[in-house]
Design a protein around this motif. Structure first.
Motif, PDB file in Angstrom:
ATOM      1  N   LEU A  91      -5.134  31.203 -36.895  1.00 44.78           N
ATOM      2  CA  LEU A  91      -6.302  32.000 -37.253  1.00 44.78           C
ATOM      3  C   LEU A  91      -6.795  32.772 -36.043  1.00 44.78           C
ATOM      4  O   LEU A  91      -6.749  32.258 -34.922  1.00 44.78           O
ATOM      5  CB  LEU A  91      -7.435  31.099 -37.759  1.00 44.78           C
ATOM      6  N   LYS A 127     -11.737  29.638 -45.775  1.00 42.30           N
ATOM      7  CA  LYS A 127     -11.962  30.496 -44.623  1.00 42.30           C
ATOM      8  C   LYS A 127     -13.079  29.867 -43.778  1.00 42.30           C
ATOM      9  O   LYS A 127     -14.193  29.686 -44.260  1.00 42.30           O
ATOM     10  CB  LYS A 127     -12.361  31.899 -45.070  1.00 42.30           C
ATOM     11  N   THR A 149     -10.020  35.926 -35.031  1.00 43.42           N
ATOM     12  CA  THR A 149     -11.074  36.848 -35.467  1.00 43.42           C
ATOM     13  C   THR A 149     -11.562  37.634 -34.257  1.00 43.42           C
ATOM     14  O   THR A 149     -11.408  37.204 -33.110  1.00 43.42           O
ATOM     15  CB  THR A 149     -12.284  36.100 -36.060  1.00 43.42           C
TER      16      THR A 149
END
Length: 289
Positions: free
Chosen positions: A146, A73, A148
């Motif tokens: 990915l 991660k 966020t």
């Protein structure tokens, strides 16, 4: 040309002791390695090894050959990297790649990217994330694989001359003089260096001076074509040097003349690379071209 050594086998205390010995013996880099479930050998978390080595050394560069970013991660990698970077006073480097095919951290986990193309996309996202994180400003992230919400990472990396407040990143780059893999090589030009790997059947061969010279010529032309800003850029070659120190020095001299900036002694045969033999080789110090 700088020279480093990989602590490939040994207990956790033995590997940390190798880092201390490497610094005392004149090596300029010491590297752990990043394997999750591989080769049925003892393996330790590279960040823990590097943190311990950071507080017991003062000069030597520290890293791992290589961090498999697609199974990590990136927000955790940022925090781990910042910690080791500050513990070491700015001596961390990040060699990174897609990971080896038989690493159980990929093959045994269904939701991990398996295909090399998917791993490469995840690697690019992770590298973009790291670039944003080093700035120390709040950001949200949306990549191909990915995403966020807003995050911020402080403190920033230690300030480095010529690099600034960021941790140098060396992606693995695959080289084939007849068919240069542009995507792999362009990735390295967006960062701080290349860990050179030959393509196809030569993938496990040690690059020759001719390989290095042709790569450096291609990268120089490609840098101009892409209008990439000049800056520190390392060409990293790894392998096992001849046991004869004069022959080893000659090999390093030829690689340096071709454009290599780092040699990393990487011994992966568990039958010959025992903790004792590794420590003996480290204590002997690096051959000097």
């Amino acid at each position: 040309m700088r020279v480093g050594f990989v602590g490939s086998f040994g207990s956790a205390p033995q590997v940390v002791d190798m880092a201390v010995t490497a610094e005392d013996a004149g090596w300029e880099g010491f590297f752990s390695w990043d394997g999750m479930s591989i080769m049925a050998v003892d393996t330790f978390d590279p960040w823990s090894i590097l943190a311990a080595a950071a507080v017991r050394t003062e000069r030597i560069a520290l890293g791992a050959m290589v961090f498999a970013l697609p199974r990590r991660k990136p927000w955790e990698v940022v925090r781990q990297a910042l910690t080791v970077d500050h513990l070491s006073g700015g001596r961390l480097v990040l060699p990174v790649g897609v990971g080896v095919l038989d690493d159980g951290g990929f093959s045994a986990v269904p939701d991990q990217p398996q295909a090399l193309r998917d791993r490469a996309q995840q690697l690019d996202d992770a590298l973009d994330f790291l670039d944003r994180a080093w700035a120390g400003e709040p950001f949200d992230f949306s990549g191909r694989r990915l995403s966020t919400a807003q995050m911020q990472f402080l403190p920033r990396p230690v300030d480095r001359e010529g690099v600034g407040r960021r941790v140098p990143v060396w992606p693995v780059g695959v080289w084939d003089a007849e068919r240069p893999p542009t995507r792999s090589l362009d990735r390295t030009l967006r960062h701080d260096g290349i860990v050179l790997q030959l393509r196809g059947e030569r993938g496990f061969d040690v690059p020759t001076p001719d390989d290095v010279a042709s790569l450096v010529a291609w990268l120089t032309a490609r840098r101009a074509e892409l209008d990439v800003a000049d800056g520190p850029y390392d060409v990293v070659v790894q392998g096992v040097l001849p046991t004869d120190r004069a022959a080893a020095a000659d090999q390093l001299a030829a690689l340096r003349a071709a454009g290599a900036t780092w040699w990393v002694e990487s011994r992966w045969n568990p039958e010959t690379a025992t903790p004792t033999s590794l420590l003996d080789a480290i204590q002997a110090g690096p051959p000097r071209p």
